[in-house]
Motif scaffolding. Structure first.
Motif, PDB file in Angstrom:
ATOM      1  N   GLY A 118       0.646  -1.744   0.080  1.00 21.63           N
ATOM      2  CA  GLY A 118      -0.395   0.280  -0.067  1.00 21.63           C
ATOM      3  C   GLY A 118       0.605   1.432  -0.039  1.00 21.63           C
ATOM      4  O   GLY A 118      -0.197   2.370  -0.022  1.00 21.63           O
ATOM      5  N   SER A 119       2.166   0.995  -0.121  1.00 26.03           N
ATOM      6  CA  SER A 119       3.295   2.264   0.056  1.00 26.03           C
ATOM      7  C   SER A 119       2.658   3.182  -1.272  1.00 26.03           C
ATOM      8  O   SER A 119       2.198   2.801  -2.229  1.00 26.03           O
ATOM      9  CB  SER A 119       4.722   1.943  -0.343  1.00 26.03           C
ATOM     10  OG  SER A 119       4.590   1.233   0.975  1.00 26.03           O
ATOM     11  N   LEU A 120       2.396   4.490  -0.848  1.00 23.60           N
ATOM     12  CA  LEU A 120       2.692   5.940  -1.785  1.00 23.60           C
ATOM     13  C   LEU A 120       3.178   6.298  -3.127  1.00 23.60           C
ATOM     14  O   LEU A 120       5.013   6.142  -2.765  1.00 23.60           O
ATOM     15  CB  LEU A 120       1.812   7.156  -1.472  1.00 23.60           C
ATOM     16  CG  LEU A 120       0.666   7.196  -0.876  1.00 23.60           C
ATOM     17  CD1 LEU A 120      -0.235   6.048  -0.016  1.00 23.60           C
ATOM     18  CD2 LEU A 120      -0.141   8.191   0.272  1.00 23.60           C
ATOM     19  N   VAL A 121       3.263   5.842  -4.295  1.00 24.20           N
ATOM     20  CA  VAL A 121       3.782   5.862  -5.342  1.00 24.20           C
ATOM     21  C   VAL A 121       4.176   7.337  -5.993  1.00 24.20           C
ATOM     22  O   VAL A 121       2.904   8.349  -6.453  1.00 24.20           O
ATOM     23  CB  VAL A 121       3.707   5.656  -6.885  1.00 24.20           C
ATOM     24  CG1 VAL A 121       5.378   5.615  -7.523  1.00 24.20           C
ATOM     25  CG2 VAL A 121       4.427   3.549  -5.894  1.00 24.20           C
ATOM     26  N   ARG A 122       4.755   8.450  -6.309  1.00 25.49           N
ATOM     27  CA  ARG A 122       4.428   9.775  -6.497  1.00 25.49           C
ATOM     28  C   ARG A 122       5.516   9.687  -7.498  1.00 25.49           C
ATOM     29  O   ARG A 122       6.572   9.394  -7.757  1.00 25.49           O
ATOM     30  CB  ARG A 122       5.341  10.635  -5.277  1.00 25.49           C
ATOM     31  CG  ARG A 122       4.293  10.708  -4.161  1.00 25.49           C
ATOM     32  CD  ARG A 122       4.761  11.532  -3.048  1.00 25.49           C
ATOM     33  NE  ARG A 122       3.340  11.394  -2.086  1.00 25.49           N
ATOM     34  CZ  ARG A 122       3.924  10.759  -0.563  1.00 25.49           C
ATOM     35  NH1 ARG A 122       4.754  10.026  -0.640  1.00 25.49           N
ATOM     36  NH2 ARG A 122       3.021  10.661   0.431  1.00 25.49           N
ATOM     37  N   GLN A 123       5.161  10.858  -8.414  1.00 19.54           N
ATOM     38  CA  GLN A 123       5.839  10.578  -9.885  1.00 19.54           C
ATOM     39  C   GLN A 123       6.292  12.468  -9.575  1.00 19.54           C
ATOM     40  O   GLN A 123       5.337  13.421  -9.474  1.00 19.54           O
ATOM     41  CB  GLN A 123       5.014  10.293 -11.145  1.00 19.54           C
ATOM     42  CG  GLN A 123       4.448   9.198 -11.315  1.00 19.54           C
ATOM     43  CD  GLN A 123       4.057   9.106 -12.433  1.00 19.54           C
ATOM     44  OE1 GLN A 123       4.142   9.168 -13.156  1.00 19.54           O
ATOM     45  NE2 GLN A 123       2.256   8.434 -12.341  1.00 19.54           N
TER      46      GLN A 123
ATOM     47  N   LEU B 269      10.801   9.592  -9.441  1.00 19.17           N
ATOM     48  CA  LEU B 269       9.957   8.376  -8.906  1.00 19.17           C
ATOM     49  C   LEU B 269      10.137   8.509  -7.406  1.00 19.17           C
ATOM     50  O   LEU B 269      10.772   8.127  -6.891  1.00 19.17           O
ATOM     51  CB  LEU B 269       9.341   7.208  -9.309  1.00 19.17           C
ATOM     52  CG  LEU B 269       8.583   6.941  -9.466  1.00 19.17           C
ATOM     53  CD1 LEU B 269       7.503   6.555 -10.065  1.00 19.17           C
ATOM     54  CD2 LEU B 269       8.881   5.701  -8.266  1.00 19.17           C
ATOM     55  N   THR B 270       9.436   8.297  -6.711  1.00 20.21           N
ATOM     56  CA  THR B 270       9.624   7.842  -5.112  1.00 20.21           C
ATOM     57  C   THR B 270       8.374   7.036  -4.603  1.00 20.21           C
ATOM     58  O   THR B 270       7.504   7.084  -5.165  1.00 20.21           O
ATOM     59  CB  THR B 270       9.573   8.951  -3.860  1.00 20.21           C
ATOM     60  OG1 THR B 270       8.133   9.706  -4.133  1.00 20.21           O
ATOM     61  CG2 THR B 270      10.597  10.171  -4.605  1.00 20.21           C
ATOM     62  N   ILE B 271       9.097   6.184  -3.820  1.00 20.91           N
ATOM     63  CA  ILE B 271       8.402   5.471  -2.687  1.00 20.91           C
ATOM     64  C   ILE B 271       8.308   5.826  -1.673  1.00 20.91           C
ATOM     65  O   ILE B 271       9.281   5.373  -0.638  1.00 20.91           O
ATOM     66  CB  ILE B 271       7.837   4.213  -3.495  1.00 20.91           C
ATOM     67  CG1 ILE B 271       8.399   3.651  -4.799  1.00 20.91           C
ATOM     68  CG2 ILE B 271       7.868   2.313  -3.220  1.00 20.91           C
ATOM     69  CD1 ILE B 271       9.056   2.179  -5.247  1.00 20.91           C
ATOM     70  N   GLY B 272       6.102   5.419  -0.934  1.00 20.98           N
ATOM     71  CA  GLY B 272       6.755   5.897   0.386  1.00 20.98           C
ATOM     72  C   GLY B 272       7.140   6.497   1.215  1.00 20.98           C
ATOM     73  O   GLY B 272       8.207   7.437   0.460  1.00 20.98           O
ATOM     74  N   PRO B 273       7.391   6.300   2.833  1.00 24.55           N
ATOM     75  CA  PRO B 273       7.464   4.952   3.728  1.00 24.55           C
ATOM     76  C   PRO B 273       5.624   5.634   4.163  1.00 24.55           C
ATOM     77  O   PRO B 273       5.690   4.348   4.741  1.00 24.55           O
ATOM     78  CB  PRO B 273       8.563   5.320   4.557  1.00 24.55           C
ATOM     79  CG  PRO B 273       7.970   7.701   4.296  1.00 24.55           C
ATOM     80  CD  PRO B 273       8.374   7.874   3.352  1.00 24.55           C
ATOM     81  N   ASP B 274       5.158   6.673   3.391  1.00 29.14           N
ATOM     82  CA  ASP B 274       3.303   5.933   3.962  1.00 29.14           C
ATOM     83  C   ASP B 274       2.686   5.701   3.249  1.00 29.14           C
ATOM     84  O   ASP B 274       3.426   4.881   1.767  1.00 29.14           O
ATOM     85  CB  ASP B 274       2.948   7.587   4.307  1.00 29.14           C
ATOM     86  CG  ASP B 274       3.449   8.838   2.654  1.00 29.14           C
ATOM     87  OD1 ASP B 274       4.245   8.324   2.055  1.00 29.14           O
ATOM     88  OD2 ASP B 274       2.583   9.742   2.073  1.00 29.14           O
ATOM     89  N   SER B 275       1.641   4.933   3.350  1.00 25.20           N
ATOM     90  CA  SER B 275       0.891   3.162   3.333  1.00 25.20           C
ATOM     91  C   SER B 275      -0.467   4.191   3.155  1.00 25.20           C
ATOM     92  O   SER B 275      -0.966   4.447   4.292  1.00 25.20           O
ATOM     93  CB  SER B 275       1.768   2.437   3.403  1.00 25.20           C
ATOM     94  OG  SER B 275       0.489   1.512   2.909  1.00 25.20           O
TER      95      SER B 275
ATOM     96  N   THR C 139      -5.806   6.746  -4.937  1.00 33.49           N
ATOM     97  CA  THR C 139      -4.466   6.309  -4.513  1.00 33.49           C
ATOM     98  C   THR C 139      -3.168   5.681  -5.727  1.00 33.49           C
ATOM     99  O   THR C 139      -3.537   4.661  -5.657  1.00 33.49           O
ATOM    100  CB  THR C 139      -4.611   6.137  -3.379  1.00 33.49           C
ATOM    101  OG1 THR C 139      -5.170   7.345  -2.762  1.00 33.49           O
ATOM    102  CG2 THR C 139      -3.231   6.615  -2.697  1.00 33.49           C
ATOM    103  N   LEU C 140      -2.460   6.267  -6.131  1.00 38.64           N
ATOM    104  CA  LEU C 140      -0.993   5.302  -6.458  1.00 38.64           C
ATOM    105  C   LEU C 140      -0.493   4.663  -5.552  1.00 38.64           C
ATOM    106  O   LEU C 140       0.006   5.173  -5.165  1.00 38.64           O
ATOM    107  CB  LEU C 140      -0.083   6.366  -7.629  1.00 38.64           C
ATOM    108  CG  LEU C 140       0.775   5.388  -8.488  1.00 38.64           C
ATOM    109  CD1 LEU C 140      -0.435   4.669  -9.737  1.00 38.64           C
ATOM    110  CD2 LEU C 140       1.359   6.404  -9.043  1.00 38.64           C
ATOM    111  N   THR C 141      -0.779   3.233  -5.785  1.00 38.31           N
ATOM    112  CA  THR C 141       0.103   2.421  -4.478  1.00 38.31           C
ATOM    113  C   THR C 141       1.782   1.873  -5.235  1.00 38.31           C
ATOM    114  O   THR C 141       1.273   1.973  -6.378  1.00 38.31           O
ATOM    115  CB  THR C 141      -0.595   1.945  -3.936  1.00 38.31           C
ATOM    116  OG1 THR C 141      -1.236   0.340  -4.843  1.00 38.31           O
ATOM    117  CG2 THR C 141      -1.370   2.718  -3.113  1.00 38.31           C
TER     118      THR C 141
END
Length: 1005
Positions: free
Chosen positions: A345-350, A354-360, A376-378
């Motif tokens: 469920g980690s959030l993916v941001r563009q 590109l970054t991943i998490g740590p929030d979910s 929400t892109l995960t």
């Protein structure tokens, strides 16, 4: 032909988490690939007992089994640990503590290092009474029945129903049975009272064992009710088999034993997943960890990825000596698990990158993730985009959610994050099998750098329940024995048999029991004494276990069990082991007035941290001494520090410190022996002390000058300096002996053991003879004493002292605290170097991971060497950095670290092969300090163990050591048997900057 199912042999495993309850029915007679008859995953219910019952009911229907086919039900639960973490007063009971400690430990009462709110909830009463043993098994004093009866009356008056009994060295008490005898008295005087023996909860480490026992006692009433409700739910299904509870080390407890020792279940969830993963891969043609190959288990959930190391014996690697829960420091066994913020469920941001998490999105994945119709892109969305065959949600919903180059970045970033965390868990550069489990494992690639193979077994989403179902029985014997008349090998044979027998008594079948873990630790400064830790494990003997349900009490269960919140509550932040005062480090200024430094709690915490780092692996942990001195400060005592330059030439500078084994010091906490030694010394010394100074700044003795000088003790200012500038193993390795202006320096001398025994030596022929005689007496005084040395003049002190070392320890500790506060532990080694004079005064020698440790005992000292493999020790979420340190180094030690030496890539030098001068990175008297890369704390030589990530720094020694041939002879390579190596300084000594000079308010007036 289908296998005919025999009666009563199926195993049911249920793991109750904060979000989901997972279950399996397992047939051990089938091959691992086809042994799962049914599995079920559902949301955890408000009443966990009802959820367990429903899960078993559902699976029984799916598998079409009858109750009489079930041999065992094993339940893993976070129920008990959550009650502690959430500080839930409705589930935690008041506890009384009775210490069998004689004259010791009075300055560090129970719960002394707990957060205030936890102490207020749990501690109801405590008393220190006669009792306790020395390290050799001799009595400190026998228990006094009348004393204990008097305390029982007080406990009854206060209405307390849970009592902890904690005796000094009780884990090795096999003859006197003091804790057991005290418990018999308490149970007789207080019928119906729960009594917890500390020796049943944890091992050596007095405060930490007591802390664990207190938490265990506090949760007993709640645990009984909870486990009884589990048993009742199973019985209501008609299943008349034993109900077990899984525990932290991958084995199980019977229901009644778990109700007595619920603390042993606190970390069972991760352990269940690891054991279940190892079992599952047998179905893919692999062998379980017990066959001899270690493995890594990567459990990817919705929010985090947890990685554990499965040892060749099939059990998880355990944490280092101490663990921390809700701000309480303990020493009971927990699996070594490392986590990062990466899950399904980690959030993916563009953005630009590109970054991943740590929030979910966590358990809201099926509502908020794009593939399930959310916005929400995960990571699950991206994994589906990369591989639509995963068949999660609706693949068409994620089309176009990522640019092509971002999809490539996503795959690489997920791989890098997982590769980095698995590398931190490895103990060698060799590739190892990696097993992926957990619902979020779909985001992981099929190949990982550092993995010999990546396995994603069937049923991995319920690996935790499978681990519970297959759990075994184990027992540990942790004891100290004399090797004077019997060899360590002979003792190991006997202790191994004892561990095997203990495992059988715990419920294992005799033919299945084997020793799975052995550790031998010679004790420092204690002749012919070795600590043996042996663990055995085996399968349950179902013919011997009972199906009894825990008897009900007069209280109702509903208030404690039925109203349990289903969703995990937010956890309070964990505090560091020193319970550091919350201060703004950037703006904090110590209290320095008229060139006198008045030490406060923040100062004390930082000085303590710095002392252990300056101990170069030895000196013993300052932690118990810091607790004692902090208690004095809180009671109103004033602690003063003055600069050496401000001391008059005709002043009398006294000294005192502890001598003995660090193992003894963590068990037999200080009483009044420090002051007793001083008082007895000054009965024969004509000149009273006007100041105090620390014998050595390194380790626990670095705080003794402050403690002795406190206003409630001798009320004397402590000189900002010491006689070593580090720690050394012997008293003659001090700067006054180097100067040799009078012989001996350390005579007269007085030592006291705190239990009525005092030795005064009015004169001696040499300082080496003082050391020999003192060590001989020490072995008959409990292997730990306080020593008081005669005062020297102020003029002598100024010639001999290593200046401003309390200031240096303060600056080092402040640097560590600031790094933790700013989350910059990755550069703490460089910061410490800067605080000690910069690159000309020291350097970072190495960063890596401990991959080998050897120890031997010679003449009362522990010799050995530590092997460190170069690796990147930065924050595992940082995927951009790479290690500048390659190959291996070894650190030989004699209680303290002697050198840092580069060795061949293949491993250790062969026995007897001498080091080459060009391989030496640093050597005594320069300081070689090993620091934990995870928290910036020092790691002492007794704490070296496989897998620890460390930083090694070298600091230039004081010119008091390096400025003369005699200094190098006493404190250099030859003093440690390295005659073939020449001392070459790693830098130029820089005198530590005085806190008094920098912060004195009068200087600006």
């Amino acid at each position: 032909m289908a296998l005919t199912i025999k009666p009563r042999h199926l195993r049911i495993g249920v793991d109750v988490g904060g979000t989901n309850t997972d279950g399996v029915i397992l047939d051990p007679l089938e091959r691992p690939g086809s042994c799962i008859l049914a599995w079920h995953k559902s949301a955890t219910t408000a009443n966990p007992s009802a959820g367990i019952k429903k899960t078993i009911e559902t699976m029984s229907t799916l598998a079409t089994i009858t109750p009489d086919q079930v041999a065992s039900v094993t339940i893993g639960t976070t129920h008990f640990v959550n009650a502690v973490v959430e500080r839930d007063a409705s589930r935690l009971s008041k506890v009384a503590v009775i210490r069998l400690s004689g004259p010791f430990s009075k300055h560090a009462p129970p719960c002394v290092d707990w957060p205030d709110d936890m102490r207020e909830i749990v501690l109801g009463h405590y008393a220190l009474v006669k009792g306790g043993l020395e390290v050799d098994g001799e009595l400190i004093s026998d228990i006094d029945e009348d004393e204990i009866i008097a305390q029982c009356q007080e406990i009854q008056t206060r209405g307390i129903k849970s009592v902890v009994v904690n005796g000094i060295f009780s884990p090795i008490d096999m003859v006197e049975r003091q804790e057991e005898r005290a418990a018999e008295i308490i149970r007789r005087e207080l019928p119906g009272c729960d009594v917890v023996l500390s020796k049943e909860v944890a091992n050596l480490g007095f405060l930490e064992r007591e802390n664990a026992a207190i938490l265990n006692a506090s949760i007993l009433a709640f645990a009984k009710k909870t486990i009884r409700s589990f048993q009742t739910g199973v019985r209501q299904l008609g299943i008349q088999c034993p109900v077990f509870i899984s525990q932290n080390d991958g084995t199980v407890l019977s229901g009644d034993l778990a109700a007595r020792l619920p603390i042993k279940t606190f970390s069972s969830g991760p352990t269940n997943s690891m054991r279940g993963a190892a079992f599952l891969i047998q179905g893919q043609g692999e062998s379980e960890g017990s066959s001899g190959q270690p493995m890594l288990v990567v459990d990817i959930g919705g929010t985090t990825t947890d990685v554990g190391f499965l040892l060749p014996n099939g059990f998880p690697r355990q944490q280092a000596a101490y663990s921390d829960l809700a701000g309480v420091r303990m020493n009971f066994s927990c699996p070594d698990i490392k986590s990062i913020g990466l899950g399904g469920g980690s959030l993916v941001r563009q953005g630009d990158t590109l970054t991943i998490g740590p929030d979910s999105v966590g358990y809201r994945l099926t509502q908020e993730s794009v593939v399930f119709g959310g916005d929400t892109l995960t990571t699950t969305d991206c994994a589906m985009l990369a591989n639509p065959s995963l068949n999660v949600g609706k693949a068409e919903l994620v089309q176009g959610a990522l640019k092509e180059d971002h999809l490539v970045q996503f795959k690489a970033l997920v791989a890098q994050k997982i590769e980095k965390i698995i590398d931190t868990m490895k103990t060698s550069p060799d590739d190892l099998p990696v097993i992926l489990v957990g619902g979020g494992s779909i985001i992981a690639p099929d190949q990982l750098k550092g993995a010999s193979k990546v396995l994603k077994p069937q049923w991995s989403q319920v690996a935790n329940a499978i681990g519970a179902a297959i759990a075994r029985v184990s027992a540990v014997v942790d004891t100290i024995r004399s090797t004077e008349a019997r060899t360590a090998k002979q003792w190991l044979e006997e202790i191994s048999k004892e561990a095997e027998e203990k495992t059988v008594m715990a419920g294992a079948s005799r033919e299945s029991v084997k020793v799975v873990e052995v550790e031998t630790l010679p004790l420092q400064y204690v002749a012919n004494k070795t600590r043996f830790i042996v663990r055995a494990a085996g399968d349950f003997d179902f013919s011997r276990v009972t199906t009894n349900t825990i008897p009900e009490t007069v209280e109702t269960d509903e208030a404690l069990v039925e109203t349990e919140d289903a969703k995990p509550k937010s956890q309070p932040p964990r505090l560091s082991r020193e319970q550091e005062p919350i201060v703004d480090i950037a703006t904090y200024k110590p209290d320095v007035r008229n060139r006198v430094w008045y030490v406060g709690e923040a100062d004390l915490s930082w000085i303590s941290t710095g002392c252990y780092i300056l101990g170069t692996g030895g000196g013993g942990s300052p932690y118990p001494h810091m607790i004692l001195l902090r208690q004095l400060l809180r009671a109103g005592s004033v602690v003063r520090v003055v600069s050496p330059t401000d001391v008059n030439d005709d002043a009398a500078v006294g000294c005192g410190g502890g001598a003995g084994s660090p193992t003894v010091s963590i068990e037999k906490l200080q009483g009044d022996e420090m002051m007793e030694a001083q008082n007895e010394l000054y009965k024969i010394c004509e000149t009273p002390a006007t100041h105090m100074i620390a014998l050595e700044i390194g380790g626990g003795n670095g705080l003794q000058g402050l403690t002795l000088g406190a206003s409630t003790n001798m009320d004397l200012p402590c000189v900002d300096g010491d006689w070593m500038g580090r720690a050394y193993p012997t008293k003659w390795q001090t700067t006054p002996v180097v100067f040799n202006e009078r012989q001996p320096i350390w005579s007269p001398i007085c030592i006291a053991d705190g239990n009525g025994n005092v030795v005064v030596m009015p004169k001696a022929s040499s300082d080496r003879q003082v050391e020999r005689i003192m060590r001989a007496a020490l072995s008959n005084m409990g292997s730990q004493v306080a020593a008081a040395e005669p005062p020297v003049t102020g003029a002598e002190m100024k010639r001999w002292v290593v200046d401003n070392t309390i200031s240096q320890a303060w600056r080092i500790g402040r640097a560590v605290a600031r790094a933790r506060q700013e989350n910059r532990i990755d550069t703490v080694a460089e910061t410490i170097i800067e605080e000690c004079g910069g690159s000309t005064a020291g350097r970072v020698l190495f960063k890596g991971k401990i991959v080998g440790v050897e120890r031997t005992l010679r003449m009362g000292h522990v010799y050995g060497e530590c092997i460190i493999e170069g690796t990147d020790v930065a924050d595992q979420t940082d995927t951009t950095s790479s290690s500048q340190f390659t190959g291996r180094i070894k650190i030989p030690f004699k209680n303290e670290n002697i050198a840092a030496i580069r060795i061949s890539r293949g491993g250790q030098h062969e026995k007897g092969l001498l080091e080459k001068q060009e391989d030496v990175l640093a050597i005594v008297p320069d300081l070689i300090c090993v620091i934990d890369a995870q928290n910036g704390e020092a790691i002492g030589t007794p704490e070296y163990r496989y897998g620890l990530l460390v930083m090694v720094i070298g600091l230039a020694a004081s010119d008091k050591w390096t400025g003369s041939a005699r200094g190098l002879e006493i404190g250099g390579p030859k003093a440690f048997g390295f005659d073939h190596l020449k001392y070459e300084p790693l830098g130029t000594f820089t005198k530590p900057v005085s806190v008094i000079d920098e912060y004195d308010t009068s200087s600006s007036a």
